[in-house]
Design a protein around this motif. Sequence first.
Motif, mmCIF file in Angstrom:
data_model
loop_
_atom_site.group_PDB
_atom_site.id
_atom_site.type_symbol
_atom_site.label_atom_id
_atom_site.label_comp_id
_atom_site.label_asym_id
_atom_site.label_seq_id
_atom_site.Cartn_x
_atom_site.Cartn_y
_atom_site.Cartn_z
ATOM 1 N N SER A 74 0.822 -1.206 0.000
ATOM 2 C CA SER A 74 0.000 0.000 0.000
ATOM 3 C C SER A 74 0.860 1.261 0.000
ATOM 4 C CB SER A 74 -0.944 0.004 1.206
ATOM 5 O OG SER A 74 -0.203 -0.046 2.411
ATOM 6 N N GLY A 75 2.043 1.175 0.566
ATOM 7 C CA GLY A 75 2.914 2.354 0.626
ATOM 8 C C GLY A 75 3.363 2.840 -0.732
ATOM 9 N N THR A 76 3.529 1.903 -1.655
ATOM 10 C CA THR A 76 3.972 2.270 -3.003
ATOM 11 C C THR A 76 2.858 2.118 -4.036
ATOM 12 O OG1 THR A 76 4.786 0.030 -3.387
ATOM 13 C CG2 THR A 76 6.353 1.635 -2.505
ATOM 14 N N ASN A 77 1.656 1.754 -3.550
ATOM 15 C CA ASN A 77 0.506 1.627 -4.465
ATOM 16 C C ASN A 77 0.794 0.617 -5.573
ATOM 17 O OD1 ASN A 77 -2.138 2.631 -4.491
ATOM 18 N ND2 ASN A 77 -1.673 4.156 -6.060
ATOM 19 N N THR A 78 1.391 -0.498 -5.182
ATOM 20 C CA THR A 78 1.888 -1.468 -6.146
ATOM 21 C C THR A 78 1.402 -2.872 -5.799
ATOM 22 O OG1 THR A 78 3.887 -0.145 -6.471
ATOM 23 C CG2 THR A 78 3.969 -2.434 -7.217
ATOM 24 N N VAL A 79 1.144 -3.639 -6.832
ATOM 25 C CA VAL A 79 0.825 -5.052 -6.691
ATOM 26 C C VAL A 79 1.887 -5.841 -7.445
ATOM 27 C CG1 VAL A 79 -0.875 -6.862 -7.180
ATOM 28 C CG2 VAL A 79 -1.626 -4.593 -6.484
ATOM 29 N N TYR A 80 2.253 -6.974 -6.885
ATOM 30 C CA TYR A 80 3.305 -7.794 -7.467
ATOM 31 C C TYR A 80 2.789 -9.190 -7.801
ATOM 32 C CZ TYR A 80 6.282 -4.240 -5.326
ATOM 33 O OH TYR A 80 6.861 -3.066 -4.965
ATOM 34 N N LEU A 81 3.449 -9.822 -8.756
ATOM 35 C CA LEU A 81 3.236 -11.236 -9.024
ATOM 36 C C LEU A 81 4.600 -11.891 -9.155
ATOM 37 C CD1 LEU A 81 1.017 -13.396 -9.506
ATOM 38 C CD2 LEU A 81 1.432 -13.083 -11.958
ATOM 39 N N GLN A 82 4.967 -12.646 -8.135
ATOM 40 C CA GLN A 82 6.217 -13.403 -8.167
ATOM 41 C C GLN A 82 5.952 -14.730 -8.859
ATOM 42 O OE1 GLN A 82 9.415 -12.601 -7.038
ATOM 43 N NE2 GLN A 82 9.998 -14.508 -8.067
ATOM 44 N N MET A 83 6.670 -14.986 -9.926
ATOM 45 C CA MET A 83 6.450 -16.187 -10.729
ATOM 46 C C MET A 83 7.707 -17.044 -10.689
ATOM 47 S SD MET A 83 4.429 -14.564 -13.987
ATOM 48 C CE MET A 83 5.885 -13.774 -14.647
ATOM 49 N N ASN A 84 7.578 -18.219 -10.117
ATOM 50 C CA ASN A 84 8.690 -19.165 -10.014
ATOM 51 C C ASN A 84 8.393 -20.429 -10.815
ATOM 52 O OD1 ASN A 84 9.955 -17.396 -8.156
ATOM 53 N ND2 ASN A 84 8.932 -18.393 -6.430
ATOM 54 N N SER A 85 9.437 -21.206 -11.059
ATOM 55 C CA SER A 85 9.299 -22.478 -11.785
ATOM 56 C C SER A 85 8.504 -22.285 -13.072
ATOM 57 C CB SER A 85 8.622 -23.525 -10.889
ATOM 58 O OG SER A 85 9.344 -23.725 -9.695
ATOM 59 N N LEU A 86 8.875 -21.291 -13.820
ATOM 60 C CA LEU A 86 8.123 -20.956 -15.027
ATOM 61 C C LEU A 86 8.216 -22.052 -16.072
ATOM 62 C CD1 LEU A 86 8.940 -17.174 -15.118
ATOM 63 C CD2 LEU A 86 6.639 -18.142 -15.167
ATOM 64 N N LYS A 87 7.112 -22.214 -16.793
ATOM 65 C CA LYS A 87 6.988 -23.221 -17.830
ATOM 66 C C LYS A 87 6.708 -22.544 -19.167
ATOM 67 C CE LYS A 87 4.678 -26.234 -14.465
ATOM 68 N NZ LYS A 87 3.450 -27.022 -14.177
ATOM 69 N N PRO A 88 7.007 -23.214 -20.267
ATOM 70 C CA PRO A 88 6.694 -22.616 -21.573
ATOM 71 C C PRO A 88 5.220 -22.233 -21.708
ATOM 72 C CG PRO A 88 8.180 -24.461 -21.858
ATOM 73 C CD PRO A 88 7.789 -24.453 -20.406
ATOM 74 N N GLU A 89 4.333 -22.990 -21.090
ATOM 75 C CA GLU A 89 2.900 -22.681 -21.191
ATOM 76 C C GLU A 89 2.494 -21.444 -20.391
ATOM 77 O OE1 GLU A 89 4.294 -25.625 -20.361
ATOM 78 O OE2 GLU A 89 3.102 -26.666 -18.813
ATOM 79 N N ASP A 90 3.425 -20.868 -19.631
ATOM 80 C CA ASP A 90 3.157 -19.602 -18.956
ATOM 81 C C ASP A 90 3.378 -18.414 -19.883
ATOM 82 O OD1 ASP A 90 4.719 -20.982 -16.043
ATOM 83 O OD2 ASP A 90 2.565 -20.706 -16.374
ATOM 84 N N THR A 91 3.896 -18.661 -21.064
ATOM 85 C CA THR A 91 4.116 -17.585 -22.029
ATOM 86 C C THR A 91 2.791 -16.914 -22.375
ATOM 87 O OG1 THR A 91 6.067 -18.638 -22.981
ATOM 88 C CG2 THR A 91 4.890 -17.050 -24.370
ATOM 89 N N ALA A 92 2.743 -15.592 -22.194
ATOM 90 C CA ALA A 92 1.505 -14.839 -22.413
ATOM 91 C C ALA A 92 1.787 -13.362 -22.170
ATOM 92 C CB ALA A 92 0.404 -15.317 -21.464
#
Length: 125
Positions: A74-92
């Motif tokens: 909330s301090g930086t008005n930011t939302v994050y998405l940490q993505m680990n163990s990425l797979k080719p099907e995550d391409t988008a």
Amino acid sequence: QLQLVESGGGLVQPGGSLRLSCVASGFTLHDYAMSWFRQTPGKEREGISCISSSGSDTDYADSVQGRFTISRDSGTNTVYLQMNSLKPEDTAVYYCAADYGHYCSGYSFWEQDYWGQGTQVTVSI
């Protein structure tokens, strides 16, 4: 000007990690549940994760459960998405979205009040 701006996408090898950021300008995310969606050519935009306005509740699609983590600052008005163990099907193209209200209520495209412009994630050797 009210807008969401994503960043952090790029090219990564399978098994790698990326962290996406979504910064709001012109308004505060305090009263918004925030979601991440993704879309590949020819397919509908898919909701993959959501976080309540307080940050106390999160939701994940089966396809990313256990690999992705959503968070907000909330301090930086930011939302994050940490993505680990990425797979080719995550391409988008990944989009963040803001839905006025405190709780995640599904991933309805039409109920989101604001959308970012999208950031490309490519998982490939």
